[in-house]
Design an enzyme around this catalytic site. Structure first.
Site, PDB file in Angstrom:
ATOM      1  N   GLU A 149       3.929   4.013   7.272  1.00  0.00           N
ATOM      2  CA  GLU A 149       3.426   3.277   8.430  1.00  0.00           C
ATOM      3  C   GLU A 149       4.239   3.656   9.661  1.00  0.00           C
ATOM      4  OE1 GLU A 149       3.166  -0.989   8.097  1.00  0.00           O
ATOM      5  OE2 GLU A 149       2.756  -1.196  10.227  1.00  0.00           O
TER       6      GLU A 149
ATOM      7  N   ASP B 147      11.213  -2.852  -7.859  1.00  0.00           N
ATOM      8  CA  ASP B 147       9.835  -2.967  -8.340  1.00  0.00           C
ATOM      9  C   ASP B 147       8.953  -3.383  -7.154  1.00  0.00           C
ATOM     10  OD1 ASP B 147       7.421  -3.678  -9.489  1.00  0.00           O
ATOM     11  OD2 ASP B 147       8.352  -4.552 -11.268  1.00  0.00           O
TER      12      ASP B 147
ATOM     13  N   HIS C 144       1.832   1.082  18.861  1.00  0.00           N
ATOM     14  CA  HIS C 144       1.148   1.580  17.658  1.00  0.00           C
ATOM     15  C   HIS C 144       0.287   2.789  17.995  1.00  0.00           C
ATOM     16  CE1 HIS C 144       1.759  -0.713  13.898  1.00  0.00           C
ATOM     17  NE2 HIS C 144       2.441  -1.471  14.730  1.00  0.00           N
TER      18      HIS C 144
ATOM     19  N   LYS D 260       5.516 -11.768  -9.686  1.00  0.00           N
ATOM     20  CA  LYS D 260       4.509 -10.902  -9.043  1.00  0.00           C
ATOM     21  C   LYS D 260       3.203 -11.616  -8.710  1.00  0.00           C
ATOM     22  CE  LYS D 260       6.619  -7.043 -11.439  1.00  0.00           C
ATOM     23  NZ  LYS D 260       6.530  -5.989 -12.417  1.00  0.00           N
TER      24      LYS D 260
END
Ligand code: ADP
Length: 579
Positions: free
Chosen positions: A256, A464, A562, A388
């Site tokens: 990104e 993770d 951006h 998660k």
């Protein structure tokens, strides 16, 4: 590049051979050499033989006409005519082998067309059916003809015979792909064969997915099964971050645009204002099995047993047998009818700790089964852990490391570095991160983009990435202090789940990033302090990210920056066409 791989020609290459621009480039880029004849790229070899054929034909016909007009017998030939005849025969043989025999032998087993009919007709496949190269055209030894006739039409001209046989077996389903690692002691070779087999089965090219220069041995049995390569993610560097008096340069793996630059600006603002301070509030991984009884009464009996302080020591000694590092801290219970959810919390040293805690929990369940024989263990994880998944239990109770990190940013830095004002930031934070998130019904999402920073640091340091869900729980607070001149900013993150040993943390590139942060591996002096330090670094990076993004929004710069950093000026439509 490994020679075996370079010479594997993906099936889509055959679609363009001799004619189209993409393959011309493919041939040039990958140095695909015609496997027999001249040591030239294939399209040049083709051109040479075509030119030769037509030249000698023209010459011989010309000579034939002369002989007829001068009544010379046709069988009387001179040296140049002999040479022309030899050249003619040679080019005919070459072109026949390349184009003629291939057409009649492209489906020697007679299975190709049937399987085509049964498969979905993707555009690539329908093109390939009419133009696929035969093995003969590629001069592949006959032992590989069967394999090359599979729909994928991946041509593997130079694979060792054993690999070819194995790939064929995987493609035909005779052996499972996951058995290749045990078949070859060499994990890279196994990965190469997984990849080749997959290309053939799917008829999809994996060109662009690198295979070489990766230690597949290090992932075996702990990080990834049936590897076919690795995905490259650039790692940017932000910092230095001044945290608790120490400087850190923070690696961030991301695609990104703007993210690293923006976090870097936040770090600068914090640095110039004297740095950030962090406090570790809690450190404990959780796992919650679900067990079932015949009645709610029996489930309650176990709940009271587990929550009785006098029983804790015994349970802890049973739990702690599983590891030198896992130490039971707490047991919390929740009942749903006859079902009991038991949330164990334990310290895990420098490991993130899921394996460790699961072993400890299993020990306790085995122990309980003796006194509660009617207990039915439904699952080692009953989702009250909660791993998660977005869950209030993590947001309220914490999971992994709970950290608060703060800084006071001077009025001057807010203006000069962040290009906004303290009042604008405080107002925006109240309306966006607090009120806006409340209206949205957020669960731990009282922040601008904590997950952006968490994910990038997690990927770089081998955490993770799926635990980004609860690890990104964060409330960002901003207040004007010092008579309204300066900005107090803080992030409170109750569930940062990180480790510096085990899992992806031990892989070479992730390990290098941990090393950069001074938290690689197990801390020899005080077990767990590397992982705790990493959690603080994550929180401080989030602090920087929050500060910078909030400032950009307050100053109305977000879209502009951006467009500058997140949008390449390259014409994407052209890239798509040429890719
Ligand atoms: P996780 O529990 O996070 O899945 P692993 O079980 O893969 O992690 O890795 C933890 C392993 O590392 C355990 O076998 C543990 O004994 C070992 N280990 C060595 N040093 C440490 C340490 N300082 N902290 C935690 N674990 C350690």
């Amino acid at each position: 590049m490994d020679d075996r791989r370079r010479r594997v020609i993906p099936h889509y290459a055959s679609v363009h051979i001799c004619s189209s621009e993409p393959l011309r480039r493919y041939n040039q880029d990958c140095s695909v050499i015609a496997p027999f004849s001249l040591p030239l790229p294939m399209y040049l070899t083709d051109a040479v033989f075509f030119t030769l054929l037509f030249s000698v034909m023209y010459y011989l016909l010309h000579r034939w006409r002369d002989k007829i007009s001068t009544s010379t017998p046709l069988h009387v030939v001179n040296y140049s005519e002999i040479a022309a005849i030899v050249a003619f025969v040679a080019s005919v043989i070459y072109l026949l082998r390349f184009y003629g025999i291939g057409l009649v032998q492209s489906d020697p087993d007679g299975i190709g067309n049937d399987s085509w009919e049964r498969r979905d007709e993707s555009p690539e496949r329908s093109i390939d059916r009419t133009t696929a190269l035969s093995p003969v055209r590629r001069n592949i030894p006959m032992r590989s003809v069967r394999v090359a006739a599979y729909p994928a039409q991946i041509i593997t001209a130079s694979l060792p015979e054993e690999d070819e046989v194995v790939i064929e077996s995987v493609v035909s389903g005779r052996i499972p792909s996951y058995s290749l690692e045990s078949k070859f002691a060499d994990c890279t070779r196994a990965a190469s064969n997984h990849k080749d087999a997959l290309e053939r089965v799917t008829a999809k090219s994996l060109q662009g997915l690198p295979l070489d220069a990766f230690d597949y041995e290090s992932t075996l049995g702990q990080c990834c099964e049936m590897p076919i390569g690795y995905v490259q993610i650039p790692v940017g560097i932000a910092g230095p971050m001044l945290l608790d008096g120490n400087e850190f340069s923070v690696p961030m793996a991301t695609t990104e645009g703007c993210l690293v630059a923006s976090t870097n600006r936040g770090f600068k603002a914090i640095y110039l204002s004297g740095g950030a301070t962090s406090v570790l509030l809690k450190d404990g991984m959780t796992r919650a099995p679900v067990v079932r009884f015949g009645t709610a009464k029996r489930a309650s009996d176990l709940k009271f047993f587990l929550e009785e302080p006098l029983n804790f020591e015994t349970l802890a000694s049973v739990f702690n047998k599983s590891s030198r590092f896992g130490r039971l801290q707490r047991i919390q219970c929740a009942i749903a009818g006859k079902n009991l959810y038991i949330r164990f919390t334990c310290s895990t040293g420098d490991a993130m700790g899921m394996n460790m805690i699961s072993k400890g929990v299993q020990n306790v369940l085995d122990y309980l089964q003796v006194d509660f024989p009617d207990m039915d263990v439904i699952g080692i994880s009953g989702n009250y852990c909660s791993d998660k998944k977005p869950a209030a239990v993590n947001w309220i109770e914490g999971r992994g490391k709970s950290v608060v990190c703060e800084a006071i940013i001077s009025d001057e830095v807010v203006k000069k570095v962040l290009k906004t004002t303290v009042a604008s930031l405080v107002e925006l934070n109240m309306l966006k991160n607090l009120t806006g998130s409340a209206i949205a019904g957020a669960l731990g999402g009282f922040n601008a983009h904590a997950s952006n920073i968490v994910s990038a640091v997690y990927l770089a340091t081998g955490q993770d990435p799926a635990q980004n869900i609860e690890s990104s729980h964060c409330i960002t607070m901003m207040e004007a202090v010092n008579d309204g001149k300066d900005l107090h900013v803080s992030v409170t993150m109750p569930s940062i789940e990180v480790g510096t040993v085990g899992g992806g943390a031990q892989l070479a590139s992730q390990s290098a990033c941990l090393n950069l942060l001074g938290v690689k591996g197990a801390n020899k002096e005080l077990a767990g302090s590397n992982a705790r330090q990493l959690a603080k670094i994550v929180a401080s990076s989030v602090l920087a990210g929050e500060l910078s993004l909030m400032s950009a929004i307050a100053a109305g710069q977000l879209v502009k920056s951006h467009m500058k950093y997140n949008r390449s000026s390259k014409d994407v439509s052209t890239m798509a066409k040429t890719a």
